[in-house]
Motif scaffolding. Structure first.
Motif, short mmCIF file in Angstrom:
data_model
loop_
_atom_site.label_atom_id
_atom_site.label_comp_id
_atom_site.label_asym_id
_atom_site.label_seq_id
_atom_site.Cartn_x
_atom_site.Cartn_y
_atom_site.Cartn_z
N ASP A 411 0.82 -1.21 0.00
CA ASP A 411 0.00 0.00 0.00
C ASP A 411 0.85 1.26 0.00
OD1 ASP A 411 -2.38 -1.47 0.07
OD2 ASP A 411 -2.27 -1.65 2.25
N LYS A 437 5.37 2.48 11.13
CA LYS A 437 4.22 2.21 11.99
C LYS A 437 3.01 3.06 11.61
CE LYS A 437 6.47 0.59 16.23
NZ LYS A 437 6.70 0.87 17.68
N LYS A 438 3.25 4.34 11.32
CA LYS A 438 2.14 5.22 10.98
C LYS A 438 1.47 4.80 9.68
CE LYS A 438 0.88 10.09 11.12
NZ LYS A 438 1.32 11.45 11.47
N GLN A 440 1.48 1.74 8.44
CA GLN A 440 0.81 0.46 8.68
C GLN A 440 -0.55 0.68 9.34
OE1 GLN A 440 3.08 -2.33 11.01
NE2 GLN A 440 1.76 -4.05 10.47
N GLN A 441 -0.62 1.65 10.23
CA GLN A 441 -1.89 1.94 10.91
C GLN A 441 -2.95 2.49 9.95
OE1 GLN A 441 -0.73 4.65 14.00
NE2 GLN A 441 0.28 3.07 15.26
N THR A 442 -2.50 3.25 8.95
CA THR A 442 -3.45 3.85 8.01
C THR A 442 -3.75 2.95 6.82
OG1 THR A 442 -1.63 4.97 6.86
CG2 THR A 442 -2.73 6.20 8.60
N SER A 443 -3.03 1.84 6.70
CA SER A 443 -3.26 0.91 5.60
C SER A 443 -4.60 0.20 5.77
CB SER A 443 -2.13 -0.14 5.54
OG SER A 443 -2.47 -1.19 4.65
N PRO A 444 -5.41 0.13 4.72
CA PRO A 444 -6.69 -0.57 4.81
C PRO A 444 -6.51 -2.04 5.23
CG PRO A 444 -6.58 0.73 2.80
CD PRO A 444 -5.22 0.73 3.38
N ARG A 445 -5.38 -2.63 4.83
CA ARG A 445 -5.12 -4.04 5.16
C ARG A 445 -4.19 -4.18 6.36
NH1 ARG A 445 -2.62 -6.50 -0.05
NH2 ARG A 445 -1.43 -4.55 0.02
N LYS A 446 -3.81 -3.05 6.95
CA LYS A 446 -2.86 -3.04 8.06
C LYS A 446 -1.55 -3.74 7.66
CE LYS A 446 -5.89 -0.94 10.51
NZ LYS A 446 -5.76 0.53 10.70
N LYS A 447 -1.21 -3.61 6.40
CA LYS A 447 0.00 -4.24 5.86
C LYS A 447 1.19 -3.29 6.03
CE LYS A 447 1.90 -6.22 1.57
NZ LYS A 447 2.21 -7.56 2.10
N SER A 448 2.33 -3.86 6.37
CA SER A 448 3.54 -3.05 6.51
C SER A 448 3.94 -2.48 5.16
CB SER A 448 4.69 -3.89 7.06
OG SER A 448 4.45 -4.29 8.38
#
Length: 588
Positions: A411, A437-438, A440-448
């Motif tokens: 993403d 981290k930020k 990953q938190q905003t990713s729709p899939r929480k993907k790194s």
């Protein structure tokens, strides 16, 4: 000031092209490929009339890429000494450097580097008196310096005297024509650089007609003109206010597949405005929209002057077909309709900014976001891959593509070096981890997100600290770190990853250096605008600056309003400046 007429007062001006060649014997030239032999002609003067028979010379013979020529005609059976044939390429190059011609080239190159016209002319005169035969390179340097002394028509059409006195400027103009004439007499083949310098000299003599004729002769000789070849004629006509002739040059450029850039379009816009051709102004504004998108301060000043003019207030429709305007917007992809000036009356013109939602802070108009065709993205990714494989170790980049296929799509992609080194000398893994981290938190899939770092960054220096080692290990285990190999340019890797995944790219890199210039100005700026995430770090912490929800391009609304973005202000600290033009009666 010298001009073409004062140089040769006895010559009539009925044939402006190369009239200064009328009194000299017309030389002959031979192209190696006879099927490409053409006549270099003006309305009355033929510069190259018939092929030159192939000859060799016991003296030094200069051979161009497409032409053989020499100064001493001897039998074909004559041959160079046998010892010459056994010389290595290195020895031959050294012999050339030490020859009179080689020494002259070196000295002329130094003159070119320092802009020393007087010394170059002195070297030329000495070479002529000593019987040194000049080749194409010698002549081109001399013509370049002569033309440079008087004009800088490539970029603006304005004279750039560079602080030189009038005697030097007149010297360049007078001797430039003389040197060009001698080049022809010496049977030296001209190339694009030759014609371009000659065209600049013509415009310096206030003769854009001659400059245009020179470009036409280039085509007749099979020499493709470049944008810089057209500059002297185009800017020369614009400066004289000869709009129709400038439009002819523009049409010739289009026919030759040469695309006008901002300076050419700005000049055409101005001359159109000066001669009160509102429809041509409208055309040029749309061409600026398509080719340039954001304009320089000099161009926006020209646009601003037009909207403030009395003529601008006179053009426009009080009533128009709303359906046609809407249809034009849909067909064009949004942001413009192309139906002509809408509304009547004077324009209100202000410099302004857009808020975060894309609302004009002057008129309240909401700008639109123009979508990118997915097929364009796929094509660009393929082109990017080809370029990267040419400039990187192919096996290394193919290995990265295979890895990306296995671990992607992502993403977001992070330019690790840019984030870790932002505003400091030492690389900061904690800051890089904060960005990871930020995102990953905003990713729709929480993907790194994918972190791209050079191998040296993950193997040495701060990477050896225990805490940083743990971070690197975590990223590796999550399939979110790729270490580019030694000797590679990690820019290719993070850019390709972001384009192929069609995702966000976190970097403050403005992507303006040579590598990114290879990507062109058509698709890449649009992609960058929609995908680059900038960041800033302060005492309040990390802040992302997301891509704007609107397209930063000249926009024409369905009610006739115009918004023109400038290149002034394009970072996280300074908002971009826009020109807003609205009418007192701009709605149907």
């Amino acid at each position: 000031m010298l001009n073409g007429s004062s140089l040769l007062p006895s010559l009539a001006r009925t044939s402006p092209l190369l009239s200064f060649f009328v009194k000299i014997p017309l030389p002959l030239i031979r192209f190696q490929n006879r099927s490409h032999c053409r006549t270099f002609q003006s309305s009355r003067v033929s510069l190259f009339k018939r092929p030159l028979h192939e000859r060799t010379s016991q003296g030094r013979c200069f051979v161009g890429r497409s032409i053989s020529f020499c100064t001493m005609a001897i039998s074909r059976k004559a041959s160079a000494p046998a010892s010459a044939e056994t010389l290595s390429n290195k020895a031959r190059r050294q012999a050339w450097k030490e020859s009179p011609q080689g020494v002259l080239k070196f000295k002329l190159d130094m003159c070119s580097k320092h802009g020393d016209l007087k010394e170059a002319i002195k070297l030329y005169d000495e070479a002529r008196s000593n019987g040194v035969k000049l080749n194409q390179q010698h002549y081109n340097v001399l013509l370049y310096l002569c033309s440079l002394s008087r004009s800088d028509s490539d970029s603006s059409g304005e004279l750039d005297c560079g602080g030189r006195d009038d005697s030097v400027l007149d010297l360049g103009l007078k001797r430039g024509f003389e040197i060009f004439r001698q080049m022809v007499m010496d049977k030296v083949e001209p190339n694009e650089a030759t014609f371009t310098s000659a065209a600049r000299l013509a415009v310096a003599a206030e003769d854009p007609e001659m400059a245009f004729d020179l470009v036409k002769q280039m085509k007749s000789l099979g020499i493709p003109p470049k944008l810089r070849s057209y500059g002297p004629a185009l800017f020369g006509f614009c400066k004289k206010g000869e709009a129709d002739r400038a439009f002819e040059v523009d049409a010739h450029m289009v026919e030759s597949g040469v695309l006008a850039e901002e300076s050419e379009l700005s000049a055409l816009f101005k001359v159109s405005a000066d001669v009160k051709k509102g429809e041509k102004v409208y055309e040029m504004l749309h061409r600026l929209r398509a080719a340039v998108r954001q304009v320089s301060e000099s161009t926006v000043a020209v646009v601003e002057d037009w909207f403030k003019s009395e003529e601008a207030a006179k053009v426009g429709m009080e009533n128009w077909d709303v359906n046609k305007v809407k249809e034009g917007i849909v067909t064009g992809g949004g942001g413009w309709h192309g139906q002509g000036w809408l509304g009547t009356g004077s324009w209100r013109v202000v410099r302004t900014q857009m808020n975060e939602r894309g609302m004009c802070q002057s008129c309240g108009e909401k700008l639109v976001s123009i979508d990118i065709d997915p097929k364009e993205t796929e094509s660009f990714a393929s082109s990017l891959s080809s370029l990267a494989c040419q400039r990187e170790v192919r096996a290394d980049f193919v290995r990265f593509q295979e890895w990306l296929q296995q671990h992607g799509p992502f993403d977001a992609v992070i330019d690790g070096a840019n984030v870790g080194l932002a505003n400091q000398h030492d690389f900061s893994f904690p800051r890089l981890n904060s960005v990871v981290k930020k995102l990953q938190q905003t990713s729709p899939r929480k993907k790194s997100p994918l972190v791209i770092l050079h191998r040296s960054r993950v193997c040495g220096g701060p990477a050896q600290h225990p805490n940083n080692k743990r971070l690197i290990a975590n990223w590796r285990s999550a399939g979110a770190l790729y270490a580019t190999p030694a000797g590679s340019n990690d820019d290719w890797y993070w850019l390709y990853a972001a384009v192929s995944c069609n995702c966000l790219l976190v970097t403050n890199d403005e992507m303006r250096d040579h590598l990114f210039q290879l990507l062109g100005t058509s698709f890449f700026p649009r992609w960058k605008e929609k995908h680059q995430v900038r960041f800033s770090v302060s005492r309040q912490g990390l802040k992302f600056h997301m891509p704007p929800p609107y397209s930063i391009v000249i926009q024409e609304s369905d009610n006739g309003r115009w918004h023109v973005p400038t290149i002034t202000g394009d970072d996280v600290e300074t908002p971009r400046q826009w020109l807003c033009a609205t009418r007192t009666r701009d709605t149907k």
